[in-house]
Design a protein around this motif. Sequence first.
Motif, short mmCIF file in Angstrom:
data_model
loop_
_atom_site.label_atom_id
_atom_site.label_comp_id
_atom_site.label_asym_id
_atom_site.label_seq_id
_atom_site.Cartn_x
_atom_site.Cartn_y
_atom_site.Cartn_z
N ARG A 152 0.84 -1.20 0.00
CA ARG A 152 0.00 0.00 0.00
C ARG A 152 0.88 1.25 0.00
NH1 ARG A 152 -5.42 -0.57 0.84
NH2 ARG A 152 -6.14 -2.64 1.51
N THR A 153 0.44 2.24 -0.77
CA THR A 153 1.15 3.52 -0.81
C THR A 153 0.72 4.39 0.37
OG1 THR A 153 -0.58 4.52 -2.20
CG2 THR A 153 1.21 3.36 -3.32
N SER A 154 1.28 5.58 0.41
CA SER A 154 0.92 6.50 1.48
C SER A 154 -0.55 6.90 1.43
CB SER A 154 1.80 7.75 1.40
OG SER A 154 1.63 8.39 0.13
N GLY A 155 -1.16 6.85 0.25
CA GLY A 155 -2.58 7.18 0.11
C GLY A 155 -3.50 5.99 0.23
N GLY A 156 -2.97 4.80 0.52
CA GLY A 156 -3.80 3.61 0.67
C GLY A 156 -4.03 2.83 -0.60
N THR A 157 -3.42 3.22 -1.72
CA THR A 157 -3.59 2.50 -2.98
C THR A 157 -2.80 1.20 -2.95
OG1 THR A 157 -3.84 4.61 -4.14
CG2 THR A 157 -3.37 2.68 -5.48
N ARG A 158 -3.40 0.14 -3.43
CA ARG A 158 -2.76 -1.17 -3.46
C ARG A 158 -1.93 -1.31 -4.73
NH1 ARG A 158 -5.37 -5.28 -0.47
NH2 ARG A 158 -5.15 -6.70 -2.22
N LEU A 159 -0.69 -1.73 -4.58
CA LEU A 159 0.23 -1.93 -5.69
C LEU A 159 0.68 -3.38 -5.72
CD1 LEU A 159 2.60 1.19 -5.48
CD2 LEU A 159 0.60 0.89 -6.91
N LEU A 160 0.59 -3.99 -6.89
CA LEU A 160 1.11 -5.34 -7.10
C LEU A 160 2.52 -5.23 -7.66
CD1 LEU A 160 0.82 -8.42 -7.27
CD2 LEU A 160 -0.21 -8.12 -9.53
N LEU A 161 3.50 -5.72 -6.93
CA LEU A 161 4.91 -5.62 -7.31
C LEU A 161 5.37 -6.95 -7.89
CD1 LEU A 161 6.34 -2.92 -6.84
CD2 LEU A 161 4.55 -3.27 -5.15
N ARG A 162 6.04 -6.90 -9.02
CA ARG A 162 6.62 -8.10 -9.63
C ARG A 162 7.73 -7.68 -10.59
NH1 ARG A 162 4.55 -8.88 -14.80
NH2 ARG A 162 2.69 -7.65 -15.32
N ARG A 163 8.48 -8.67 -11.07
CA ARG A 163 9.54 -8.40 -12.03
C ARG A 163 8.94 -8.28 -13.44
NH1 ARG A 163 12.39 -11.97 -8.46
NH2 ARG A 163 14.20 -10.88 -7.57
N PRO A 164 9.40 -7.34 -14.23
CA PRO A 164 8.82 -7.16 -15.57
C PRO A 164 9.33 -8.22 -16.53
CG PRO A 164 10.58 -5.58 -15.25
CD PRO A 164 10.43 -6.32 -13.94
N SER A 165 8.51 -8.57 -17.49
CA SER A 165 8.94 -9.43 -18.59
C SER A 165 9.64 -8.57 -19.64
CB SER A 165 7.74 -10.16 -19.20
OG SER A 165 6.83 -9.23 -19.77
N LEU A 166 10.26 -9.24 -20.60
CA LEU A 166 10.94 -8.50 -21.65
C LEU A 166 9.96 -7.67 -22.46
CD1 LEU A 166 13.50 -7.82 -23.19
CD2 LEU A 166 13.18 -9.91 -24.54
N GLU A 167 8.80 -8.19 -22.71
CA GLU A 167 7.78 -7.44 -23.45
C GLU A 167 7.38 -6.17 -22.69
OE1 GLU A 167 3.15 -7.98 -24.99
OE2 GLU A 167 4.21 -9.62 -24.00
N GLU A 168 7.17 -6.28 -21.39
CA GLU A 168 6.78 -5.11 -20.60
C GLU A 168 7.92 -4.10 -20.52
OE1 GLU A 168 3.62 -7.31 -17.61
OE2 GLU A 168 5.77 -7.36 -17.20
N TYR A 169 9.14 -4.57 -20.43
CA TYR A 169 10.27 -3.64 -20.38
C TYR A 169 10.39 -2.86 -21.69
CZ TYR A 169 15.07 -1.93 -20.36
OH TYR A 169 16.18 -1.12 -20.45
N VAL A 170 10.20 -3.54 -22.81
CA VAL A 170 10.30 -2.88 -24.10
C VAL A 170 9.24 -1.80 -24.25
CG1 VAL A 170 9.94 -3.27 -26.57
CG2 VAL A 170 11.49 -4.74 -25.29
N LEU A 171 8.05 -2.05 -23.72
CA LEU A 171 6.97 -1.08 -23.85
C LEU A 171 7.12 0.10 -22.89
CD1 LEU A 171 3.89 -3.46 -24.23
CD2 LEU A 171 5.05 -2.18 -26.03
N LEU A 172 7.83 -0.08 -21.78
CA LEU A 172 7.93 0.96 -20.77
C LEU A 172 9.31 1.61 -20.69
CD1 LEU A 172 5.96 -0.82 -17.88
CD2 LEU A 172 5.12 0.93 -19.43
N MET A 173 10.29 1.13 -21.41
CA MET A 173 11.64 1.68 -21.32
C MET A 173 11.69 3.04 -22.02
SD MET A 173 13.63 -0.60 -24.18
CE MET A 173 13.26 -0.43 -25.93
N PRO A 174 12.70 3.86 -21.73
CA PRO A 174 12.84 5.13 -22.45
C PRO A 174 13.05 4.89 -23.94
CG PRO A 174 14.21 5.11 -20.48
CD PRO A 174 13.70 3.72 -20.66
N ARG A 175 12.41 5.69 -24.74
CA ARG A 175 12.49 5.50 -26.18
C ARG A 175 12.65 6.85 -26.88
NH1 ARG A 175 6.39 3.52 -27.62
NH2 ARG A 175 6.87 2.08 -25.90
N GLY A 176 13.36 6.80 -27.99
CA GLY A 176 13.48 7.96 -28.85
C GLY A 176 12.60 7.78 -30.07
N PRO A 177 13.06 6.97 -31.02
CA PRO A 177 12.18 6.67 -32.15
C PRO A 177 11.11 5.64 -31.77
CG PRO A 177 14.24 5.50 -32.39
CD PRO A 177 14.39 6.38 -31.19
#
Length: 361
Positions: A152-177
């Motif tokens: 839970r965050t400071s505001g009470g929001t529930r967060l599910l923590l896990r390791r990212p897959s390669l697909e998720e990393y590619v979609l969320l990593m910093p990108r230029g083009p």
Amino acid sequence: MRAWRALRRAAASSSSSSSSSSSFPADGKPRRRAWGTSLSPLERVRRLLPPEEAAAVARCAAAPPQAPPEEEEEVVVEVAVAAPPRPALVEAVSPRPGCFRAGELALAEVRRKHNTAVKLLCRLAAEAVLTCPGGVLPHRDIIGQLPGQVLRTSGGTRLLLRRPSLEEYVLLMPRGPTIAYPKDISAILTMTDIHPGDTVLETGSGSGAMSLFLSRAAVNGPSGQNHWHYQAYVNPVHGKNAVVVCHISSEEWEKVGPKGRVLSYEIRDDHHSLAKKNYRHWRSAWEIGHMDEWPDNVEFILKDISTAAADMKSVTLDAVVLDMLNPQCALPVVYPSLKQGGVCAVYLAKQNTELQASFLV
């Protein structure tokens, strides 16, 4: 009115007398239908059989039950059959990743309305905090927790923590083009039929998305690690197929097949630096969070592919992936180095994101 009542009484008496005469015969006993009697299932079957067979069924039903015969003990005889020599069976137990540690990547999922989720990617550091729409969560509260925990965050929001897959990393990593999305990369890997140990050429490093997937597809395994080899054989006793899992050392693994590599060409300096940075961050986070190393098999080259004819003379390519604006400029350079039967996939991201591929055999 009186006449009408008398007529109704007469009609009622006549109907009751007719029903009683139909229900009761002349002897005064009610008539019972054949299916109105209560019979057991065995009795019903017996009435349908001929008289001789019906009598035999009745005698069997009246006989006292007999005790079941004693079962004889089954004798098991083990016959030793000489099996052909094969590698010894070993138990393939791979260590599983443990708790979150500082320096690796963590993915936080925040559930929103209408069954949607917001994914946040962060690199864990002891003094940093994770900021989300529902509050903040210090990284020190994440470090030491197992993946899959809900915090839970400071505001009470529930967060599910896990390791990212390669697909998720590619979609969320910093990108230029604009990156090649995982669904298109999966189609390219299927069409090029890349196997472990292949040498693959990529033109247009971009943000490094294609390079990461090609790195995983073209590698046999991280050097210095233990590997497993699967060999099928026929069981001589049962005649069924089986699988032998045998251990192979790093030296033997290198003899099985060479480690694959990826040559990634990029003409722009900023794209070249970003692709190398994203690839380096993924490798370092993988080594911290997992028990093995991510392969270091991608060579990023800052050069125009149309001027790299001299570099291609000493290379034999198993597959080529062209992700550039003018792929026709690279075809005369890469075609002489492509092996017989190799595949060249040309990725053209149009307005409708249509994926086109041409095959060079």
